[in-house]
Design an enzyme around this catalytic site. Structure first.
Site, PDB file in Angstrom:
ATOM      1  CB  SER A   1      -0.913   0.028   1.227  1.00 49.67           C
ATOM      2  OG  SER A   1      -1.758  -1.087   1.237  1.00 49.67           O
TER       3      SER A   1
HETATM    4  N1  SAH Z   1      -0.181  -5.694   4.047  1.00 47.09           N
HETATM    5  C1  SAH Z   1       0.604  -5.906   2.838  1.00 47.09           C
HETATM    6  C2  SAH Z   1      -0.130  -5.557   1.577  1.00 47.09           C
HETATM    7  C3  SAH Z   1      -1.251  -6.475   1.360  1.00 47.09           C
HETATM    8  S1  SAH Z   1      -1.643  -6.812  -0.325  1.00 47.09           S
HETATM    9  C4  SAH Z   1       1.917  -5.159   2.885  1.00 47.09           C
HETATM   10  O1  SAH Z   1       2.155  -4.391   3.821  1.00 47.09           O
HETATM   11  O2  SAH Z   1       2.713  -5.359   1.969  1.00 47.09           O
HETATM   12  C5  SAH Z   1      -2.918  -7.981   0.030  1.00 47.09           C
HETATM   13  C6  SAH Z   1      -2.400  -9.341   0.396  1.00 47.09           C
HETATM   14  O3  SAH Z   1      -3.523 -10.118   0.783  1.00 47.09           O
HETATM   15  C7  SAH Z   1      -1.748 -10.080  -0.775  1.00 47.09           C
HETATM   16  O4  SAH Z   1      -0.468 -10.500  -0.419  1.00 47.09           O
HETATM   17  C8  SAH Z   1      -2.696 -11.244  -1.025  1.00 47.09           C
HETATM   18  O5  SAH Z   1      -2.034 -12.427  -1.463  1.00 47.09           O
HETATM   19  C9  SAH Z   1      -3.323 -11.436   0.335  1.00 47.09           C
HETATM   20  N2  SAH Z   1      -4.595 -12.126   0.335  1.00 47.09           N
HETATM   21  C10 SAH Z   1      -5.590 -12.057  -0.568  1.00 47.09           C
HETATM   22  N3  SAH Z   1      -6.610 -12.846  -0.217  1.00 47.09           N
HETATM   23  C11 SAH Z   1      -6.258 -13.440   0.948  1.00 47.09           C
HETATM   24  C12 SAH Z   1      -6.896 -14.375   1.825  1.00 47.09           C
HETATM   25  N4  SAH Z   1      -8.096 -14.871   1.564  1.00 47.09           N
HETATM   26  N5  SAH Z   1      -6.245 -14.755   2.931  1.00 47.09           N
HETATM   27  C13 SAH Z   1      -5.005 -14.271   3.225  1.00 47.09           C
HETATM   28  N6  SAH Z   1      -4.358 -13.395   2.436  1.00 47.09           N
HETATM   29  C14 SAH Z   1      -4.968 -12.988   1.310  1.00 47.09           C
END
Ligand code: SAH
Length: 196
Positions: free
Chosen positions: A51
């Site tokens: 983000s």
């Molecule tokens: N917090 C992260 C950014 C998140 S991007 C940072 O600081 O970099 C969103 C993330 O959620 C991705 O890595 C994606 O693979 C994960 N994601 C998507 N669906 C998910 C689910 N059902 N359970 C766990 N993770 C998930």
């Protein structure tokens, strides 16, 4: 921190200090390092993104962390948000569905950066992490169409969950649990990858 975050209204000194401390350039792919501190989200591989710094700071401030909390994060991604949370809370439990992203984050946080209070799990975030529940805060960094109600069972009394919610347009929604009842309010419009 001054021009992108403080100038936009994030004032919690602990949040500003954590944002100044965590080396964001280590969380982005090497070829994007020059843009690590730019005012934008960046790709981190596997079709996912880290983000925008302001959004990380905004959400972290909204959690109102005092230092003793146990926090569940859904969507580890690069591990950047988890590191910021680890600076401000007692323990962070972070769940990621893509094994490669979870492993890379664990290497960076538990290895190179030496965080001892972050715990990693590969799995579907909708299920939370029951073993270590209840949590004082739950933060989703991927957007469900509707908040997974089962997670409320893992939220402590007096606790707060924060999530981008929506199928098309997303809003950041804050949920508070008081006397077993969940009350919610909407904060800002956001754009996150979908919770799968
Ligand atoms: N917090 C992260 C950014 C998140 S991007 C940072 O600081 O970099 C969103 C993330 O959620 C991705 O890595 C994606 O693979 C994960 N994601 C998507 N669906 C998910 C689910 N059902 N359970 C766990 N993770 C998930």
């Amino acid at each position: 921190v001054e021009t992108q975050i403080r100038a936009r209204g994030v004032r919690d000194p602990r949040v500003l200090a954590a944002m100044a401390k965590v080396p964001r350039h280590l969380f982005v792919p090497e070829d994007l390092r020059a843009r690590a501190y730019a005012d934008e989200p960046l790709p981190i591989g596997e079709g996912q993104t880290i983000s925008q710094p302001y959004i990380v700071a905004y959400m972290t401030e909204a959690l109102g962390l005092k230092g003793g909390e146990r926090v569940l994060e859904i969507g580890t991604g690069s591990g950047y948000q988890a590191a910021v949370l680890a600076e401000l809370a007692a323990r962070v439990y972070t769940v990621e569905v893509i094994p490669e992203l979870s492993a890379a984050s664990e290497n960076l946080l538990s290895g190179r950066l030496g965080y001892r209070n972050v715990h990693f799990r590969v799995g579907r975030g909708q299920e939370g992490w029951p073993e270590f529940a209840p949590y004082d805060r739950i933060l989703l960094t991927a957007a469900p169409a509707v908040f997974p109600a089962s997670l409320f069972a893992q939220l402590n009394e007096g606790g707060m969950a924060l999530a981008p919610v929506g199928a098309g347009e997303q809003r950041l929604v804050r949920f508070r649990k008081q006397d077993g009842i969940i009350r919610s309010d909407e904060l800002i419009g956001v754009i996150f990858v979908p919770l799968v």
